[in-house]
Design a protein around this motif. Structure first.
Motif, PDB file in Angstrom:
ATOM      1  N   HIS A 206      15.188  30.011  16.678  1.00 19.15           N
ATOM      2  CA  HIS A 206      15.805  30.851  17.712  1.00 19.15           C
ATOM      3  C   HIS A 206      17.334  30.749  17.662  1.00 19.15           C
ATOM      4  CE1 HIS A 206      12.497  32.518  20.058  1.00 19.15           C
ATOM      5  NE2 HIS A 206      11.833  31.394  19.817  1.00 19.15           N
ATOM      6  N   THR A 211      18.375  34.688  19.084  1.00 10.85           N
ATOM      7  CA  THR A 211      17.442  35.506  19.866  1.00 10.85           C
ATOM      8  C   THR A 211      17.644  35.351  21.379  1.00 10.85           C
ATOM      9  OG1 THR A 211      15.823  33.717  19.683  1.00 10.85           O
ATOM     10  CG2 THR A 211      15.652  35.505  18.098  1.00 10.85           C
ATOM     11  N   ILE A 212      18.222  34.212  21.791  1.00 14.73           N
ATOM     12  CA  ILE A 212      18.430  33.976  23.225  1.00 14.73           C
ATOM     13  C   ILE A 212      19.913  34.141  23.535  1.00 14.73           C
ATOM     14  CG2 ILE A 212      18.008  32.427  25.162  1.00 14.73           C
ATOM     15  CD1 ILE A 212      15.488  33.190  23.671  1.00 14.73           C
ATOM     16  N   ASP A 217      16.753  37.513  27.910  1.00 10.68           N
ATOM     17  CA  ASP A 217      16.096  37.038  26.693  1.00 10.68           C
ATOM     18  C   ASP A 217      15.327  35.749  26.971  1.00 10.68           C
ATOM     19  OD1 ASP A 217      17.154  39.111  25.194  1.00 10.68           O
ATOM     20  OD2 ASP A 217      18.892  37.946  24.549  1.00 10.68           O
ATOM     21  N   SER A 220      12.166  36.455  28.977  1.00 11.79           N
ATOM     22  CA  SER A 220      11.200  37.210  28.184  1.00 11.79           C
ATOM     23  C   SER A 220      10.503  36.328  27.157  1.00 11.79           C
ATOM     24  CB  SER A 220      11.896  38.376  27.482  1.00 11.79           C
ATOM     25  OG  SER A 220      11.003  39.054  26.622  1.00 11.79           O
TER      26      SER A 220
END
Length: 229
Positions: A206, A211-212, A217, A220
């Motif tokens: 990640h 991705t965060i 984010d 989710s």
């Protein structure tokens, strides 16, 4: 008598699993998993109390004691203990922080890296990572040079002085590692290492893919993880 009590408890657990799975033959592997889950639940119940918490706000404490939150809280505590031990081990050396130590340790295994590569490998944000690099260069522990392939980029490498300082610190840092693992047995250390490596692989993926990048984010992905486990 203690052995009889243990056998009685095992029989009771077998009966409980059979009642939860009527008509199904229970294998040894399935019972082993069932037993592990029950032991874990008992340990969580027995060890859940946090000595730092008072008596107020029971609903908030109920949230704090949820399994994921308890693990997260313990990770925070462990990181703070580790930082305090590392700070003591670095006392009197040319290295000021754990981030500087890990940056030099990473560079030790490479001929050179770009600044952005080192910052990423050291799991830092650009601003704090750049400051670490600046301090190490100023202290003569790291050198920088133009990247021949990309004139906009700078490569960094560990200096002979940096190697000397780092190897001197390795001895004390080895003691820090022993302190962090505390009173765990060898088998417990291996089990913990396996679980932490699994988490490291998950989080590093990640981190590298970025991705965060927002609260949305985070929420989710957290929901998706729970749904997929």
């Amino acid at each position: 008598m203690k052995s009889y009590q243990l056998i009685h408890e095992l029989i009771s657990l077998v009966e409980r699993q059979e009642n939860e799975n009527p008509g199904k033959e229970i294998s040894l592997a399935e019972f082993s998993g069932f037993l592990s889950n029950n032991i874990a639940e008992e340990e969580i119940t027995a060890l859940s109390e946090d000595v730092r918490f008072g008596k107020n706000e029971a609903p908030a404490q109920d949230l704090a004691y949820q399994l994921d939150n308890s693990i997260g809280r313990l990770f925070v505590y462990m990181s703070r203990y580790a930082k305090s031990y590392i700070k003591k081990a670095l006392d009197g050396t040319a290295i000021q922080s754990a981030e500087e130590f890990t940056a030099l340790s990473i560079l030790l295994t490479h001929d050179h890296l770009s600044k952005s590569e080192l910052i990423s490998n050291n799991l830092q944000e650009k601003t704090s990572g750049t400051e670490v690099i600046r301090r190490l260069i100023a202290g003569g522990l790291m050198s920088q040079a133009d990247d021949l392939k990309d004139k906009r980029s700078k490569n960094v490498a560990i200096t002979p002085l940096g190697r000397e300082v780092l190897f001197d610190i390795f001895v004390d840092m080895n003691q820090v590692g022993k302190m962090i693992t505390g009173n765990l047995t060898e088998s417990e250390k291996l089990a913990l290492y396996h679980l932490l490596q699994k988490l490291e692989n998950f989080h590093l993926d990640h981190f590298r893919k970025k991705t965060i990048s927002s609260k949305a984010d985070l929420l989710s992905f957290a929901d998706n993880i729970q749904a997929s486990v």
